[in-house]
Every structure is written in structure tokens, then in C-alpha cells.
Design a protein around this motif. Structure first.
Motif, PDB file in Angstrom:
ATOM      1  N   LEU A  76     -87.526  44.489 -86.343  1.00 13.20           N
ATOM      2  CA  LEU A  76     -87.567  43.385 -85.382  1.00 13.20           C
ATOM      3  C   LEU A  76     -87.922  43.900 -83.990  1.00 13.20           C
ATOM      4  CD1 LEU A  76     -86.968  40.363 -84.699  1.00 13.20           C
ATOM      5  CD2 LEU A  76     -84.644  41.111 -84.157  1.00 13.20           C
ATOM      6  N   HIS A  78     -89.341  46.629 -83.089  1.00 11.86           N
ATOM      7  CA  HIS A  78     -90.706  47.147 -83.051  1.00 11.86           C
ATOM      8  C   HIS A  78     -91.717  46.022 -82.821  1.00 11.86           C
ATOM      9  CE1 HIS A  78     -94.276  49.395 -84.197  1.00 11.86           C
ATOM     10  NE2 HIS A  78     -94.517  48.523 -85.158  1.00 11.86           N
ATOM     11  N   TYR A  79     -91.591  44.971 -83.606  1.00 11.59           N
ATOM     12  CA  TYR A  79     -92.580  43.894 -83.490  1.00 11.59           C
ATOM     13  C   TYR A  79     -92.385  43.063 -82.220  1.00 11.59           C
ATOM     14  CZ  TYR A  79     -95.091  44.785 -87.785  1.00 11.59           C
ATOM     15  OH  TYR A  79     -95.904  45.351 -88.730  1.00 11.59           O
ATOM     16  N   LEU A  80     -91.141  42.921 -81.772  1.00 14.38           N
ATOM     17  CA  LEU A  80     -90.954  42.188 -80.512  1.00 14.38           C
ATOM     18  C   LEU A  80     -91.502  42.997 -79.340  1.00 14.38           C
ATOM     19  CD1 LEU A  80     -87.517  40.372 -80.855  1.00 14.38           C
ATOM     20  CD2 LEU A  80     -89.805  39.622 -81.497  1.00 14.38           C
ATOM     21  N   LEU A  82     -94.091  44.961 -79.589  1.00  9.90           N
ATOM     22  CA  LEU A  82     -95.541  44.740 -79.672  1.00  9.90           C
ATOM     23  C   LEU A  82     -95.906  43.372 -79.103  1.00  9.90           C
ATOM     24  CD1 LEU A  82     -96.625  46.179 -83.150  1.00  9.90           C
ATOM     25  CD2 LEU A  82     -96.588  47.305 -80.930  1.00  9.90           C
ATOM     26  N   SER A  83     -95.041  42.389 -79.356  1.00  7.83           N
ATOM     27  CA  SER A  83     -95.359  41.059 -78.814  1.00  7.83           C
ATOM     28  C   SER A  83     -95.363  41.116 -77.290  1.00  7.83           C
ATOM     29  CB  SER A  83     -94.389  39.995 -79.344  1.00  7.83           C
ATOM     30  OG  SER A  83     -93.160  40.000 -78.642  1.00  7.83           O
ATOM     31  N   GLN A  84     -94.449  41.885 -76.722  1.00 12.20           N
ATOM     32  CA  GLN A  84     -94.430  42.008 -75.253  1.00 12.20           C
ATOM     33  C   GLN A  84     -95.656  42.734 -74.723  1.00 12.20           C
ATOM     34  OE1 GLN A  84     -90.751  43.704 -73.899  1.00 12.20           O
ATOM     35  NE2 GLN A  84     -89.664  41.779 -74.179  1.00 12.20           N
ATOM     36  N   GLU A  85     -96.276  43.517 -75.579  1.00  3.19           N
ATOM     37  CA  GLU A  85     -97.486  44.238 -75.155  1.00  3.19           C
ATOM     38  C   GLU A  85     -98.742  43.407 -75.440  1.00  3.19           C
ATOM     39  OE1 GLU A  85     -95.775  48.790 -75.670  1.00  3.19           O
ATOM     40  OE2 GLU A  85     -96.979  47.950 -77.285  1.00  3.19           O
ATOM     41  N   ASN A  86     -98.564  42.107 -75.490  1.00  2.00           N
ATOM     42  CA  ASN A  86     -99.651  41.186 -75.806  1.00  2.00           C
ATOM     43  C   ASN A  86     -99.617  40.056 -74.774  1.00  2.00           C
ATOM     44  OD1 ASN A  86    -101.578  41.149 -77.977  1.00  2.00           O
ATOM     45  ND2 ASN A  86    -100.785  39.124 -78.492  1.00  2.00           N
ATOM     46  N   LEU A  87    -100.792  39.662 -74.309  1.00  2.00           N
ATOM     47  CA  LEU A  87    -100.832  38.680 -73.231  1.00  2.00           C
ATOM     48  C   LEU A  87    -101.250  37.325 -73.798  1.00  2.00           C
ATOM     49  CD1 LEU A  87    -100.498  38.685 -70.102  1.00  2.00           C
ATOM     50  CD2 LEU A  87    -102.973  38.952 -69.981  1.00  2.00           C
ATOM     51  N   GLY A  88    -100.298  36.515 -74.200  1.00  2.00           N
ATOM     52  CA  GLY A  88    -100.625  35.213 -74.781  1.00  2.00           C
ATOM     53  C   GLY A  88    -100.989  34.180 -73.732  1.00  2.00           C
TER      54      GLY A  88
ATOM     55  N   VAL B  92     -86.953  37.374 -90.162  1.00  2.00           N
ATOM     56  CA  VAL B  92     -87.601  38.180 -89.112  1.00  2.00           C
ATOM     57  C   VAL B  92     -89.106  37.896 -89.046  1.00  2.00           C
ATOM     58  CG1 VAL B  92     -88.203  40.560 -88.472  1.00  2.00           C
ATOM     59  CG2 VAL B  92     -85.853  40.003 -89.093  1.00  2.00           C
ATOM     60  N   GLU B 101     -96.139  35.184 -77.355  1.00  2.00           N
ATOM     61  CA  GLU B 101     -97.172  36.172 -77.034  1.00  2.00           C
ATOM     62  C   GLU B 101     -98.137  36.360 -78.207  1.00  2.00           C
ATOM     63  OE1 GLU B 101     -93.927  36.506 -76.846  1.00  2.00           O
ATOM     64  OE2 GLU B 101     -93.277  37.673 -75.112  1.00  2.00           O
ATOM     65  N   PHE B 102     -97.627  36.289 -79.424  1.00  2.00           N
ATOM     66  CA  PHE B 102     -98.517  36.367 -80.591  1.00  2.00           C
ATOM     67  C   PHE B 102     -99.113  34.999 -80.917  1.00  2.00           C
ATOM     68  CE2 PHE B 102     -96.139  40.276 -82.398  1.00  2.00           C
ATOM     69  CZ  PHE B 102     -97.135  41.140 -81.979  1.00  2.00           C
ATOM     70  N   THR B 104     -99.781  32.327 -79.142  1.00  5.79           N
ATOM     71  CA  THR B 104    -100.764  31.665 -78.275  1.00  5.79           C
ATOM     72  C   THR B 104    -101.875  32.590 -77.790  1.00  5.79           C
ATOM     73  OG1 THR B 104     -99.594  32.047 -76.174  1.00  5.79           O
ATOM     74  CG2 THR B 104     -98.940  30.123 -77.473  1.00  5.79           C
ATOM     75  N   ALA B 105    -101.872  33.839 -78.235  1.00  4.86           N
ATOM     76  CA  ALA B 105    -102.966  34.734 -77.824  1.00  4.86           C
ATOM     77  C   ALA B 105    -104.205  34.435 -78.672  1.00  4.86           C
ATOM     78  CB  ALA B 105    -102.546  36.184 -77.996  1.00  4.86           C
ATOM     79  N   GLU B 112    -105.320  44.261 -72.684  1.00  3.55           N
ATOM     80  CA  GLU B 112    -104.212  43.332 -72.429  1.00  3.55           C
ATOM     81  C   GLU B 112    -103.591  42.819 -73.720  1.00  3.55           C
ATOM     82  OE1 GLU B 112    -107.327  42.353 -71.857  1.00  3.55           O
ATOM     83  OE2 GLU B 112    -107.589  40.307 -72.583  1.00  3.55           O
ATOM     84  N   ASP B 113    -104.257  43.015 -74.852  1.00  3.64           N
ATOM     85  CA  ASP B 113    -103.693  42.588 -76.139  1.00  3.64           C
ATOM     86  C   ASP B 113    -103.424  43.794 -77.043  1.00  3.64           C
ATOM     87  OD1 ASP B 113    -103.475  39.940 -75.590  1.00  3.64           O
ATOM     88  OD2 ASP B 113    -105.053  39.258 -76.943  1.00  3.64           O
ATOM     89  N   GLY B 115    -100.722  44.817 -78.231  1.00  5.26           N
ATOM     90  CA  GLY B 115     -99.776  44.491 -79.300  1.00  5.26           C
ATOM     91  C   GLY B 115    -100.450  43.862 -80.505  1.00  5.26           C
TER      92      GLY B 115
END
Lengths: 557, 461
Positions: A76, A78-80, A82-88, B92, B101-102, B104-105, B112-113, B115
Motif C-alpha cells: 500500500l 509503495h503504491y501510495l 508512487l501516486s504522490q509522485e504523479n501529477l493528476g 488495497v 493522482e492516478f 485523473t492523470a 511530472e508523472d 509514479g
């Protein structure tokens, strides 16, 4: 006495999260479990014995797959990270992915679709038990028929490009049904239409003819006349095009195509700016498609699931992919008995979560809301265009001085000539300010291109912020170009070496390929290879590499 | 509706903001922006749509009310598959893919992406271990598209037109494949014998015009192909490519097709951590060996590992981008568009949670319960298996000698809260068993169907 706080800088101080998060295989901890699985009961075991041992030898896997073993919370985390390292889109002023219509995906729709009465439905269960979702599909089809002016709609395709494929496939079926399948071998598109129109027509076996713009930047009508012939199967065009220009002679284009017996297919990926203003059928088109994940506010999911909608005239309705939903009194049912249909082009009835989100989005806005969406999107676009063209070094080639609809393809050519800083470098630097920016599709018919599409979702202040960021980078390009050239500085990762990605000897599409190519097959080789790979490898410490190798050994044991 | 129309989804509709922006661009009204849209193409009226449900609560009530007219089958009582499966979804997985972040990207750049690139590289890598192959694509739309693309790839690789389908395939998947490959591939269906490939006939048809053989294992009916290695040898002997469709959920216990000679392996990832969604949550995978002849024919995006300026840091990027239609338009081998990336991230999370043990266990549980269900149901009067193949998760009951037809059995099961399977025709019922169907569920289903058969027999007597 007030608390003394210094004035804020003009631009936001942004820094992307950086967790130095390992590749998931490096989290391997032998024996850990992320989730447990339901096991056969004693009664089942007694009845069937050891089913795996009873498999024919050729079917039985000889060693378990070398997947990592990781506890649940670590997965969990790890993937969260990664989500923070993504700009949605929920986090940035996402106007920099022009041609893609990044807009607000309402949160209420997320709440609506996550009911088990949708997620757990099976597509083949009794139709009486799925009347709600069938009604939503049926009503969404009617809404899109009204929005396009067409007669019938199918929501089966899973994305815009697949919908473009369904368009060309229906066109092929139409000509074949009239005995002209062999004669009509060409498809005409424009250079500014989305690449998928050309690619889908090519994949369908057609020769593709591409029309370039005339001196004013509009699709060249004379070139179209010259290209049309009894060989033409269809014109496949995007309008407004990705430049933001609306082709005012689009009705003429369709008329000329019809004169030679060709069909007219409308790529409505950029429909956002014309909702309720003008419709595909009003210009005479026979078929069009929408991207529900663009125009109708469903989230983009890092590149899907999307959802396509195909809308057609009465004449083409029989060819629509399906099954289609029909209504008999109050009852909705699925009709798969359609002999002229191009058939199923995707599993079952489409990307259901996106269809329900679309229904909710249109329902929340209504006719007046859709028009407000379109008008606000073009207002935002023309406002942003004014702000961008005030930045020295920018221009908007083609149809100069004209208004634009949904987006604009700009050029940094002047800045590039002055400073040597490219559009791509500006895009990388924009990430440092928490902004996404993309250049444009190939071919770069606009030099040093960038395409901005503000949509209706961003406030004036946000558009100003985006323009301010580009103005700042343009200033840097002139005054401190090294900052731009060496970007990114505030990101999760640093300047990345892309040469390895084009070399078959060095590319690594999976962790196992990376291990094999750079560290050899065994642990002894790994240490040597790791030391050697310092210059060209992906920079993994030898510690992590050997950990991964032992992970493989553990799993194989 | 109040005027002006101010909607929470649309800032800048407030009159003050709108006027300020119009003033800034020197436009009298938004009409100025539509100058290029000729009058004769104007709609000139409002769209004919239902009144908007502008208050969130009204929207929830309306759409939620429609969805409540659906009725999901009680867990464990669903025995339907045929391409969409109700496997257990760890919480999970939903937690991760529902993160803004996942969710809506979109098509962000590696910077910048980061992840997204890492999550999808990891998906490729985890699938690579399961499949024992080095190259796996970023997901395409679904297993149907993955199959179609695989066939087209084989045509380009060999320069030949014929593909032999030697297994039973889902009829809708075949529909998609035929539509897609029409310009380049002639598909020849070789009828199966006992639900597996007719090795002798296939071998007889193999010659230097054959681009590929296509094997589905598990097949549409859940049959596992036991002669894959022999089929692969025969195909390779004439220079044909071996294409295998499979379901990755089975690969914790079953031999990866690549180990038996498959060159291109494809399938659907819906079973790996995705809810059924009424058939709306599919993603296609295509895997090949790290061989440029195959890799360069893959039309999908491939994310690869790369070094950065900082030692010890993983970067990512597109591998061989010039393969794709983004780069070459009409010279593209297919198109790249929005497909199923989020579902790929979900499948990656699923595999990371499951690990080798989890995948082995889910495979074993499904196989054990499938076998148990087949035994229980064939103990009913007049019910037998349609074939003698080894089956995973799905099998076909032949009910031609039973007191009720397949649709009647389905109706009888539904009356007791079950979905007993998919009636392929009057005499055949396709039954699906996952790890969600417990012994009790299976026993109860057998009892319900048994009672219905007995009752009918009594009526007939």
C-alpha cells in the motif's frame, strides 16, 4: 500586532514528492504475504484430491513465478508513494495536454459508480436484474444522439481511437453492402486531424491521403477537390482541428465527399467547444465519434479506461457495433441479432463505469450547462491565447489573428531562434512549477509547438498562473538558459537518459530484462555487471540488484 | 433554472468573471469566438435534454435510484464467466486506483508523472514474471484487441496471410478479430476434438503460407490445451508464429505458454483485481520475447527503465517510440490512444499483493472447486460433461439427455438466487467457478438444479 509574513513570491513554490521508491521487486521479503486467498474446504479436497499434482506434466508450472513477496501495508505504502509522485488533473492546472480535453471529473460521480450494484454486475446475468444500467446506457445513447444530431449511437468501444476504428469499419461495411468495397480504396484526412484517423484507415487497408492547410491555415478545399474521386471511401476529419481552428467550409467538404459517393466521418474529440452550438449531422456527416473521457468528464486514468461513442445517421444504423440496448415499453433489453452489424468490437456493452459517469455528467448540466461548458471553454481559450501571445517569443501560426475554438497550437520558434531553448525543454521546466505541458503530436507542422487547451474547468486565476509560469520560463530562456536546459530541478527524477530506450541491446521493458541485460543471470555475474554498468546502467546500487537476484532465487525455491 | 447559469463544475460562468475575461480579450460576447461557425450550421435552439439535476443530492438520488434497480447476485452464487469473471478484489487495489493522482492523470511526461511510469513499468515486469517473457505492453483495450493485434503482428512478421485458430474461442472475440484483421489475415477455424486442438488436422494444414497458429488456453469453454508444445514445434517447423491466448489468473499453477513454445502471448487482465463492472473493466496484454523482430511489430507503448543524471535513481521513458502511430501517423502499424492504463496499475497492485504463493493458491483453489463443481453437477440425472479435457474455471455441461434444457436450468437456478451459468444453446451450459464459489455454494447449486430436474421428471412421468 500582526504576525510578520514576508510577501509571497510571484510564482508558487512547488516541489514534487520524492520518495526514492524502489522498484517493487526490491521490496521482496521472503515469506511475506500481501493478501490471503480462499482455500478449498476439507470436503472439496477429499473429493478431488491434489488437483495440481494431477495435472498433466506439460500443464503444471515447474517453479512458482518470481513475483516479490511483500506485506500488505508495504505494498500500500509503495503504491501510495508512487501516486504522490504523479501529477493528476485534480492537482494541477491541467491545460498543457492539448487535444485531450483535461477537465474536472466530478467527485460525486465517483461516489455514484462505486456501488456493488454496478461493480459486481455480471454482463450475462438475467436482464431483469440489470434494468437500471441498461436504462442508463439507453438514455445516454439518446442524449448523445441529440448532441450529435445523429439517429443512433453505440457505446461499445473502449476509447476514442477504437471508436475511430469502428467508424472506418462501418464505412467499409457500408461500401461492401453496396458492392463498392473493391472500388473505394482511399481515405482522405487532414494533417491536423488526430493521428489515429490516419492510422486506423491505414490499418483497415486504405490508402491515406493527407490534406495540408491552405495559405490561411484552413484545410485546403482545392486540395480536397483534387483528391476526391470514385476511389474515395471517406473523409475522416477532426473539426475543430487540434490547432483550435474551426473549418468554416466543413459543410462544403461533406457535400463534395458525398458527390463522389464517399462517406463523411467526423472526429469529435474536440467537441467540447461546440456543444449545443453546432452538430455533426447539421454539417451533413454520416458518422461521428465522441471520447467520453474527454468531452463528458470521465477521468483519464493515466491513459484509460476511456470510452468511445459512435453516432450514425439512419442509413448507417444497421452497421453499428453491438449488441445495442432496445426498449420495449418499460423493459430494456439487449439486441445482438443484427446481421449487418460490424459485430462486437469490444467485450459486452462498453466501459460501463465511464458510461454511467457520462450519464451523470450530462444529467448534472443539461442543455444550458452543456452550452455553458462550450462557451466557457472557448472564452478561457481565447483569454489564455491573449495571455500567451503577450509572451515574447510565442506565436500561433495559421489563421493568425482569428479567434480559436477549444485550443491553440502555439509555437516557440521565435524564442528558439533567439535562445536555442526548445519547446521540449520548456515543457520539462514547466514540471518544476507543478504544471504539465506537452508539445504536440508529430509531425511538428508548427515548429517548436505546444498545444494548450484550457477547457471550462479552470478559473481565470489559474489560467493566469499557467501563463505566468510560461512567461517566467521564457524569461529564464533569455536570461538564465542553463536553468531551463538542466531542468527538471524540483521533480521526483532528474534529467533522464533516453538513448538506452531506443537500443535493443540496452532497452529494458521489464525488471527481469534489466536484470538479465545489466547484471547477468546469476548473482556472481550481478556484482561484476553492476560495477561495470555504472556509466550506462540505470544506476541501481549493487545492493539492490543482488537483493533482487536473491528474490528470484527465493521464489524459485 | 436561474439566470445567469452558474454551475459548480464551471468556474468563470459567474457574470463578473465572464465580463472581466471578455474585456481582457476585447470581445463583445462569446459569439465573437464562433465567427467561423456559419449560420447555416448553427443549431439555433437549445439541445433537447432532460432538465439538469443541478443539486448534487438530486443527481445522486436520480442516478443512484437507477442503479438500485440493478441487483448484483449474492457473492458465491454467480457461476457466470464467458470472458468477465468475479474473482476476489483485494481492498488495497481499489484504494490505489481510486487515488486522484492516478485516477485523473493522463498522458503526462516521465518527469511530472514519474509514479505512472513506474507503476506501469512494474505492471509490465510483474506480468513478465508470470508469463516468463521479457516484453509486456502497456495495456491495450481488452483481450479481444490483444488477440486481434497479435494476429496482425504475426502477419507482418512472416509476410503471410493465414492464421489457424485451433481452439474454441469466444464468439464475440472472434467477431472483433475478424473485423480487425480483415485487410491482412485470413482466419481458418480448425474444429477442436474433445475441446482441444486436433493435432493431426492442424499439422496437415501447416505449410509455408501459414503465418501463425492461434491457441486459446484456457479456451472459451475452459479447456486447457495439453499438446501446446507439439503444436508449437509443428508450427515453428514451417516458419509460423505461435500465438497463445491465456488468462494470467491461471499462471500460478499452469506452465507459462512461452515455456511451451509460444512467441506471442495475449489475454485479458480483468481477472487480476478488477470487478466485473457489467463487463466494463477489461485490459489487454501482449507479451513477446526480447527479440526486435517481435518487439518492433508491437504497436502499443512500452515503458522502459532508464538512468538519470543522478546515480541510484530510476528514470523511465518510452521504448522505441518511433514504432507508434504517435510518431508516424499513417505509417503506423496500429494506433495508440487512450486504452486501459489504470486497469494495468490495478493488475500490478494485485500481483504485488498476491506474490508467488497467492497466485499458486488462487490457481489451486479455482482448479479444485472447478473440479468439485464438475463432479457435483454431473452427478445430476442426465447431466454430463461435454468433453474430457482438463478444465480451469469453466466447463460445459451437456444436458441434452436431462429433463430440462440449459435455459430452463438457468431459469430454475435464478428462481433460487443463483446464476447457474451461460446457456450456450438448448443443450449446453457453460459453468464458471472461481475462488468465490465455496463448497456450500456449489452444493447448494447442485441441490437446486437437482430438485428442478427431479420435479420435471416427476411431471413428465
Amino acid at each position: 500586532m500582526s504576525l510578520p509574513i514576508a510577501p509571497k513570491p510571484a510564482l508558487r513554490r512547488f516541489h514534487q514528492a520524492r520518495w526514492d521508491e524502489p522498484i517493487v521487486f526490491e521490496l521482496h521479503a521472503p515469506g511475506e504475504r500481501g493478501v490471503l486467498v480462499s482455500r478449498p474446504e476439507a470436503g472439496v479436497r477429499e473429493a478431488v484430491g491434489d488437483v495440481v499434482a494431477a495435472l498433466p506434466a506439460s500443464l503444471r508450472r515447474s517453479a512458482p513465478p518470481a513475483l516479490p513477496e511483500i506485506g500488505q501495508m508495504r505494498v500500500l505504502k509503495h503504491y501510495l508513494r508512487l501516486s504522490q509522485e504523479n501529477l493528476g488533473a485534480d492537482l494541477n492546472v491541467d491545460v498543457g495536454q492539448g487535444t485531450c480535453t483535461m477537465k474536472y471529473a466530478p467527485k460525486v460521480n465517483e461516489a455514484i459508480i462505486r456501488t456493488p450494484d454496478l461493480t459486481e454486475l455480471h454482463p450475462l446475468q438475467e436482464q431483469a436484474s440489470v434494468q437500471g444500467v441498461l436504462e442508463i446506457i439507453w438514455k445516454t445513447e439518446r442524449m448523445l444522439a441529440e448532441i450529435s444530431g445523429m439517429s443512433r449511437v453505440s457505446l461499445q468501444t473502449s476509447g476514442g481511437s477504437e471508436a475511430i476504428w469502428a467508424n472506418i469499419s462501418m464505412i467499409r461495411a457500408y461500401h461492401e453492402s453496396r458492392g463498392e468495397g473493391d472500388q473505394r480504396t482511399e481515405v482522405i484526412t487532414t494533417i491536423f486531424s488526430h493521428p489515429s484517423n490516419a492510422a486506423a484507415a491505414k490499418a483497415a487497408g486504405y490508402t491515406v491521403i493527407t490534406i495540408h492547410p491552405d495559405a490561411d491555415g484552413y484545410p485546403d478545399l482545392d486540395a480536397l477537390r483534387a483528391a476526391l474521386s470514385p476511389r474515395t471511401a471517406a473523409i475522416m476529419v477532426t473539426n475543430p482541428e487540434d490547432t483550435g481552428i474551426y473549418n468554416p467550409r466543413i459543410g462544403e467538404w461533406v457535400r463534395l465527399a458525398h458527390e463522389v459517393g464517399a462517406l463523411a466521418s467526423y472526429d469529435q474529440a474536440n467537441a467540447n467547444g461546440i456543444l449545443g452550438i453546432t452538430r455533426a449531422r447539421d454539417a451533413g456527416f454520416d458518422v461521428c465519434h465522441f471520447n467520453l473521457h474527454k468531452t463528458f468528464g470521465t477521468p483519464h486514468g493515466c491513459g484509460g479506461p476511456g470510452s468511445g461513442a459512435n453516432a450514425v445517421s439512419e442509413e448507417l444504423a444497421q452497421f453499428l457495433p453491438g449488441p445495442v440496448v432496445e426498449r420495449d415499453g418499460d423493459r430494456y433489453y439487449l439486441d445482438a441479432d443484427r446481421p449487418e452489424s460490424i459485430g462486437s468490437v469490444a467485450p459486452f456493452y462498453g466501459v460501463i463505469p465511464n458510461i454511467v459517469r457520462t450519464y451523470a455528467w450530462i444529467s448534472a448540466l443539461g442543455a444550458e450547462g452543456l452550452r455553458a461548458v462550450a462557451e466557457t471553454a472557448v472564452l478561457n481559450n481565447n483569454y489564455l491565447m491573449k495571455r500567451i501571445l503577450e509572451i515574447p517569443g510565442t506565436s500561433a501560426p495559421y489563421a493568425t489573428g482569428r479567434r480559436r475554438i477549444e485550443q491553440v497550437r502555439y509555437s516557440w520558434q521565435d524564442l528558439y531562434e533567439d535562445t536555442g531553448i526548445s519547446s521540449e525543454e520548456i515543457g520539462v521546466r514547466a514540471a518544476d512549477f507543478g504544471m504539465h505541458y506537452w508539445t504536440s503530436h508529430h509531425p511538428y507542422i508548427v515548429p517548436q509547438p505546444f498545444t494548450l487547451e484550457p477547457t471550462e474547468s479552470y478559473s481565470m486565476a489559474e489560467l493566469d498562473e499557467y501563463a505566468d509560469v510560461l512567461a517566467e520560463i521564457a524569461r529564464e530562456a533569455r536570461e538564465t538558459p542553463e536553468i531551463v536546459r538542466t531542468a527538471p530541478h524540483n521533480q521526483t527524477v532528474h534529467h533522464t537518459h533516453h538513448d538506452d530506450l531506443d537500443d535493443p541491446e540496452r532497452w529494458a521493458v521489464t525488471w527481469r530484462a534489466y536484470q538479465r541485460k545489466y547484471f547477468g543471470a546469476d548473482a556472481a555475474g550481478a556484482a561484476a555487471a553492476s560495477a561495470e554498468s555504472g556509466a550506462s546502467g540505470a544506476g541501481a546500487a549493487s545492493g539492490s540488484a543482488s537483493a533482487a537476484t536473491s528474490a528470484t532465487e527465493e521464489a524459485a525455491a | 433554472m436561474s439566470h445567469p447559469f452558474v454551475h459548480p463544475y464551471v468556474p468563470n460562468t459567474a457574470p463578473e468573471s465572464r465580463q472581466a475575461m471578455l474585456d481582457a480579450v476585447g470581445a463583445a460576447s462569446v459569439e465573437d469566438f464562433y465567427a467561423d461557425v456559419p449560420a447555416e450550421l448553427r443549431l439555433g435552439r437549445a439541445l433537447d435534454l432532460p432538465e439538469p439535476l443541478v443539486a448534487e443530492q438530486d443527481l445522486v438520488r436520480h442516478v443512484g435510484g437507477l442503479l438500485r434497480r440493478n441487483r448484483a447476485v449474492e457473492p458465491g452464487r454467480l457461476f457466470l464467466g464467458a470472458g468477465t469473471y468475479q474473482h476476489a478484489v483485494p481492498a488495497v487495489v481499489d484504494e490505489v486506483i481510486n487515488r486522484s493522482e492516478f485516477l485523473t492523470a493522463y498522458a503526462g511526461e516521465p518527469y511530472e508523472d514519474h509514479g505512472r511510469f513506474q507503476a506501469l513499468f512494474q505492471y509490465q515486469s510483474l506480468m513478465g514474471e508470470l508469463l516468463n517473457q521479457d516484453v509486456v505492453n502497456v495495456p491495450t483495450y481488452d483481450g479481444y484487441q490483444a488477440a486481434a493485434t497479435s494476429l496482425a503482428m504475426a502477419g507482418r512478421i512472416t509476410g503471410r496471410r493465414t492464421v489457424l485458430l485451433v481452439s474454441d474461442a469466444h464468439p464475440d472475440k472472434l467477431s472483433k478479430v475478424r473485423d480487425y484483421i480483415a485487410p491482412t489475415i485470413d482466419l481458418v477455424l480448425v474444429p477442436t476434438v474433445g475441446a482441444v486442438a486436433d493435432l493431426q488436422t492442424v499439422t496437415g494444414l501447416l505449410d509455408d503460407t501459414v503465418a501463425a497458429i492461434w491457441v486459446e488456453t484456457p479456451s472459451y469453454t475452459g479447456a486447457l490445451e495439453t499438446a501446446l508444445a507439439e503444436l508449437a514445434d509443428a508450427a515453428h517447423a514451417v516458419g509460423a508464429v505461435v500465438i497463445v491466448g491465456t488468462d494470467p489468473i491461471s499462471l500460478g499453477i499452469l506452465t507459462p505458454p512461452a515455456d511451451l513454445g509460444a512467441d506471442i502471448v495475449h489475454g485479458d487482465i480483468q481477472s487480476l483485481g478488477l470487478h466485473p463492472w457489467f463487463g466494463g473493466a477489461h485490459g489487454g496484454f501482449i507479451a513477446v520475447h526480447d527479440d526486435t523482430r517481435f518487439v518492433m511489430e508491437l504497436p502499443s507503448r512500452l515503458f522502459g527503465l532508464a538512468s538519470t543524471d543522478v546515480p541510484g535513481e530510476y528514470g523511465f521513458g518510452d521504448v522505441a517510440y518511433d514504432r507508434t502511430s504517435f510518431a508516424v501517423r499513417e505509417e503506423g502499424k496500429e494506433w495508440v490512444g487512450t486504452a486501459a492504463a489504470l486497469w494495468g496499475i490495478a493488475a500490478g497492485v494485485y500481483l504485488a499483493l498476491m506474490g508467488p504463493q497467492g497466485m499458486a493458491e488462487v490457481g489451486e483453489t479455482v482448479l479444485a472447486r472447478t473440479t468439485y463443481a464438475a463432479r457435483s453437477l454431473t452427478a445430476l440425472a442426465g447431466v454430463r460433461l461435454a468433453d474430457g479435457a482438463v478444465h480451469f474455471r469453466e466447463f460445459v455441461l451437456d444436458v441434452t439427455d436431462a429433463a430440462l434444457t440449459a435455459p430452463e436450468l438457468v431459469a430454475a437456478g435464478r428462481a433460487s438466487g443463483f446464476e447457474p451459468g451461460h446457456a450456450v444453446d438448448d443443450g449446453h451450459l457453460l459453468v464458471c467457478v472461481t475462488e468465490q464459489n465455496t463448497q456450500t455454494d456449489i452444493d447448494d447449486l447442485a441441490a437446486v438444479l437437482g430438485a428442478a430436474l427431479a420435479q420435471k421428471k416427476e411431471q413428465n412421468a
